[in-house]
Design an enzyme around this catalytic site. Structure first.
Site, mmCIF file in Angstrom:
data_model
loop_
_atom_site.group_PDB
_atom_site.id
_atom_site.type_symbol
_atom_site.label_atom_id
_atom_site.label_comp_id
_atom_site.label_asym_id
_atom_site.label_seq_id
_atom_site.Cartn_x
_atom_site.Cartn_y
_atom_site.Cartn_z
ATOM 1 N N GLU B 60 -18.891 -25.653 33.460
ATOM 2 C CA GLU B 60 -17.751 -24.924 34.007
ATOM 3 C C GLU B 60 -18.179 -23.918 35.067
ATOM 4 O O GLU B 60 -17.485 -23.725 36.071
ATOM 5 C CB GLU B 60 -16.974 -24.214 32.892
ATOM 6 C CG GLU B 60 -16.278 -25.168 31.915
ATOM 7 C CD GLU B 60 -17.209 -25.799 30.902
ATOM 8 O OE1 GLU B 60 -18.359 -25.321 30.775
ATOM 9 O OE2 GLU B 60 -16.806 -26.766 30.241
ATOM 10 N N HIS B 130 -9.465 -24.314 20.458
ATOM 11 C CA HIS B 130 -8.593 -25.139 21.308
ATOM 12 C C HIS B 130 -7.195 -24.530 21.332
ATOM 13 O O HIS B 130 -6.206 -25.247 21.436
ATOM 14 C CB HIS B 130 -8.526 -26.584 20.806
ATOM 15 C CG HIS B 130 -9.822 -27.322 20.923
ATOM 16 N ND1 HIS B 130 -10.799 -27.243 19.974
ATOM 17 C CD2 HIS B 130 -10.304 -28.140 21.887
ATOM 18 C CE1 HIS B 130 -11.832 -27.995 20.345
ATOM 19 N NE2 HIS B 130 -11.562 -28.543 21.502
HETATM 20 C C1 LIG Z 1 -17.938 -25.440 27.267
HETATM 21 C C2 LIG Z 1 -17.180 -26.655 26.900
HETATM 22 N N1 LIG Z 1 -16.614 -27.414 27.858
HETATM 23 C C3 LIG Z 1 -15.875 -28.494 27.529
HETATM 24 C C4 LIG Z 1 -15.704 -28.853 26.231
HETATM 25 C C5 LIG Z 1 -14.861 -30.066 25.879
HETATM 26 N N2 LIG Z 1 -15.712 -31.163 25.388
HETATM 27 C C6 LIG Z 1 -15.893 -31.361 24.063
HETATM 28 S S1 LIG Z 1 -16.962 -32.588 23.759
HETATM 29 C C7 LIG Z 1 -17.236 -32.900 25.389
HETATM 30 C C8 LIG Z 1 -18.224 -33.958 25.792
HETATM 31 C C9 LIG Z 1 -19.606 -33.709 25.259
HETATM 32 O O1 LIG Z 1 -20.481 -34.745 25.600
HETATM 33 P P1 LIG Z 1 -21.997 -34.750 25.137
HETATM 34 O O2 LIG Z 1 -22.574 -33.382 25.202
HETATM 35 O O3 LIG Z 1 -22.705 -35.803 25.912
HETATM 36 O O4 LIG Z 1 -21.947 -35.130 23.589
HETATM 37 P P2 LIG Z 1 -21.357 -36.420 22.856
HETATM 38 O O5 LIG Z 1 -19.892 -36.167 22.627
HETATM 39 O O6 LIG Z 1 -21.595 -37.573 23.743
HETATM 40 O O7 LIG Z 1 -22.053 -36.543 21.549
HETATM 41 C C10 LIG Z 1 -16.434 -32.038 26.166
HETATM 42 C C11 LIG Z 1 -16.369 -32.062 27.632
HETATM 43 C C12 LIG Z 1 -16.306 -28.035 25.250
HETATM 44 N N3 LIG Z 1 -16.184 -28.310 23.934
HETATM 45 N N4 LIG Z 1 -17.031 -26.960 25.608
#
Ligand SMILES: Cc1ncc(C[n+]2csc(CCOP(=O)(O)OP(=O)(O)O)c2C)c(N)n1
Lengths: 400, 325
Positions: B60, B130
């Site tokens: 972000e 959320h």
């Molecule tokens: C700071 C932040 N930005 C956005 C989100 C929303 N979000 C939750 S999970 C996710 C994707 C995470 O992907 P990754 O780190 O590759 O883990 P995976 O889900 O593939 O195990 C996002 C964008 C969040 N939880 N926290």
């Protein structure tokens, strides 16, 4: 020592390629030249059983979510070897700071199905007191830090926690899990830099599962994965086949040695695939093909380890069937109990904000209680907590 | 006139802005081919190409820092932060950079083209992370504009105005209403003014002020009050920074009573700002203390969300107390 050259030479990093450490082939045979890790029979069984239990819990709870019994769920499916394999290489008192998809680590450490369920339903027995969404587990007893949703925030915290462990001299380290998506956050870079500058016993464990929600790894980073970043921070690094529990176990065992014996951080990148949807709110058909998923389904990490165990005579199909059946039953029975339990008491709204409830918070709660007494029907959970009879209470319009 | 839900209205506004001006660029986590986790940017990549609608890496502070640079160059970025709860990694870029670009450079440079869109608020079983309503952190920041629509019609008109506004705008979208709020939305281009409140309903006994998702519950509370013979004037602030003091003050001159409601915690919430200003301007006209109906001074809960949220019944009770003071 700076070497001077007199022609400009730009490097891109393509000069290095980082290999992937793997021990078991898909048939559960050791690769030629591979040696078996020092893993005793009981330890290997514990590892596999935790993987299996995680798979079954996930299947059942996703189904429960589909039936509307649960608001939300996230699966570990496809990544059990990475998560459980790493956890099995730790001392059970080492700290784990996970992202959210690592229920396998808790399963391995003995979090009971009942404990899982209480958090998933946010009932009065949930350690988190019904404040967080499902799957945000935590266990002080099992050295598993309560999950926080903002991504990557746990990574620099792991560096700090491990620095404290170093000062305490207790021989423990911290392992932090995160996704390849979360590794884009500033927190990740801050964490690695501080860990290497301050020589901290921390293991940064990246689960590279190819996707961050819908975003494929190629839109997440331009380089060869997460592993090469370790060079920039002068840190030990290994890339491992994340679907090979033995390789993950061995890599993490050695990483832990570096961490606790040398007080140095290590980065592990486990290459795997998120077989399930991102979460129960996600539909992966919008961003990837079934064919792609099938390729990875054929590399199921459970199958690979099972084949090896069976060949060694440490596991059998009969045991597998019996374990599956008893787990499914336990999950269902426990689920029914957990969803019937009471919600957390109304007081849990204002506790734990501070060590002691402030007068302002107490006033706000008292006011809320007066309000709920007036309109119990509108707040069934609050009314239940106040022992108010919802059915016979006055109508929500009030008695103005 | 077509009916749209709030997501469709937002998508339609983005579509119009991108069609009109090729400098308009939409990006953020999962914004590209997937159309965002809520689908606000659906089809935009198909229509306008990957250079103008794309996924960013998951960072972000990077998204907003990048957007600041892009806006300074003269482009018109519309950056999405996936949930308002995750805007905090970008806080420094927004508060210290976005908001101060014009001021610190003596207007040599500005990021006026920037719009930051983000879903906020509770009522969706989102628990701690959320559900937050972080508007007050940003209303304390001179140089930003903060806008919150209450329904699809408002969302489209205000978003188009935000994108074309010469100042950076933080556009907070009530996610509880994304699919729940449906209404008539003109197909064509239109703008609603930023900085002007709207009187949603005329009344004479008490003024009720809110924004975003709270407008729905304020409306319900007003109905309950009307059944008791209490006439409520309902005002949607729409824009919190700058906010329309005059419209609220005029209303309170008439009604002599004011209730402000928001989901965010009480202490330091924007209701406090409104109460202080109106108390200064309308002191001699007030017939009862200005009341605030808000979330508790705690983080957002999950299971006891209903108990936590300021709903129509809590607002109705505050109306009765005010009228019977
Ligand atoms: C700071 C932040 N930005 C956005 C989100 C929303 N979000 C939750 S999970 C996710 C994707 C995470 O992907 P990754 O780190 O590759 O883990 P995976 O889900 O593939 O195990 C996002 C964008 C969040 N939880 N926290």
């Amino acid at each position: 020592m700076t070497q001077y050259v007199h022609q400009p030479a730009f490097l891109t990093g393509d000069e290095f390629s980082i290999d992937t450490f793997s021990l078991l082939d898909p048939e559960g045979e050791l690769y030629e030249g591979a040696s078996e890790p020092a893993l005793e029979r009981d330890h290997a069984r514990r590892l596999y059983q935790a993987m299996l239990a995680t798979r079954i819990l996930d299947e059942r709870m996703l189904a429960a979510q589909r039936q509307g019994r649960l608001s939300f769920y996230m699966q570990c499916t496809g990544e059990e070897a990475a998560v459980v394999g790493a956890t099995a290489a730790l001392n059970d008192a080492d700290m784990i700071m996970a992202q959210y998809r690592e229920q396998g680590a808790l399963m391995y450490r003995g979090f009971t199905i009942d404990e899982f369920m209480n958090q998933l339903f946010g009932n009065e027995l949930d350690y988190g007191k019904g404040r967080q969404m499902p799957i945000h587990y935590g266990s002080r007893k099992l050295h598993y830090m309560t999950i926080s949703s903002p991504l990557a925030t746990q990574i620099p915290q792991a560096t700090g926690y491990a620095y404290g462990q170093k000062l305490a001299g207790d021989g423990h380290c911290t392992l932090t899990f995160f996704g390849e998506g979360a590794a884009s956050e500033g927190d990740f870079h801050a964490a690695l830099n501080m860990a290497s500058v301050h020589q901290v016993p921390v293991i940064f464990f990246c689960r590279n599962n190819g996707y961050a929600i819908s975003t494929p790894a190629i839109e997440q980073f331009a380089a060869d994965g997460i592993a090469p970043r370790a060079f920039g921070y002068h840190m030990h690094v290994i890339r491992v086949d994340g679907n090979d529990a033995l390789a993950v176990f061995e890599a993490t065992t050695q990483a832990r040695k570096i961490a606790v014996e040398k007080n140095q951080p290590v980065l592990i990148e486990a290459m795997s695939y998120r077989l399930a949807a991102h979460s129960s709110s996600d539909d992966p058909s919008g961003y990837r093909s079934k064919d792609e998923e099938e390729i990875w389904r054929a590399k199921d990490p459970l199958l690979r380890l099972k084949k090896w165990l069976v060949k060694k005579g440490w596991w059998s199909e009969e045991e597998e069937a019996a374990q599956q059946e008893s787990l499914r039953k336990e999950v269902l029975d426990t689920l029914k109990r957990a969803e019937k339990r009471s919600p957390p008491p109304l007081e849990s709204l204002i506790s734990d904000v501070y060590a002691d409830v402030t007068p302002a918070l107490q006033r706000q709660l008292d006011q809320l209680k007066r309000h709920i007494r007036r309109y119990p029907d509108a707040y069934p959970k609050g009314a239940k907590s106040l022992d108010l009879d919802v059915d016979t209470a006055t109508d929500a319009q009030g008695d103005a | 006139m077509p009916t749209m839900n709030m997501l469709q209205a937002i998508n339609n506004a983005l579509d119009i802005a991108m069609a009109e001006d090729e400098k308009v660029i939409c990006f953020g986590e999962d914004v590209g081919v997937f159309g965002g986790v809520f689908r606000a940017t659906s089809h935009l990549q198909d229509k306008y190409g990957k250079a103008r609608c794309f996924n960013t890496p998951l960072v972000e502070q990077g998204i907003i820092g990048f957007a600041n640079g892009l806006a300074a160059q003269g482009s018109v970025p519309v950056a999405e932060i996936q949930f308002a709860d995750y805007i905090f990694p970008a806080f420094d870029q927004i508060v210290n950079e976005t908001a101060k670009f014009r001021y610190r450079s003596g207007d040599l440079f500005n990021v006026g083209g920037l719009t930051i869109r983000t879903p906020y608020g509770g009522g969706i079983s989102g628990g701690l992370y959320h559900s937050q309503s972080p508007e007050a952190y940003f209303t304390h920041t001179p140089g930003l504009k903060v806008v919150v629509p209450r329904n699809p019609y408002q969302a489209k008109g205000l978003l188009l105005a935000a994108i074309r506004d010469p100042d950076p705008v933080l556009f907070l979208e009530p996610k509880r209403l994304y699919r729940a709020a449906v209404g008539d939305v003109p197909e064509e281009d239109y703008q609603l003014p930023i900085g002007e409140a709207e009187i949603v309903k005329d009344g004479s006994d008490i003024t009720l002020v809110g924004w975003g998702a709270q407008m729905e519950v304020i409306g319900k509370a007003a109905e309950l009050a009307e059944e008791q013979g209490i006439s409520c004037e309902v005002i949607d602030l729409r824009s919190l920074l700058p906010w329309d003091e005059d419209t609220v003050a005029e209303s309170v001159f008439k009604t002599g009573r004011l209730i402000v409601s928001h989901e965010a915690p009480l202490t330091g919430g924007f209701a406090g700002e409104i109460a202080a200003t109106i108390q200064e301007r309308c002191f001699l006209y007030l017939e009862s203390p200005i009341a605030r109906v808000t979330g508790l001074d705690t983080p957002f809960p999950l299971v006891l969300e209903k108990e936590y949220l300021p709903d129509h019944l809590k607002i109705f009770e505050a109306i009765r107390e005010s009228v019977n003071f």
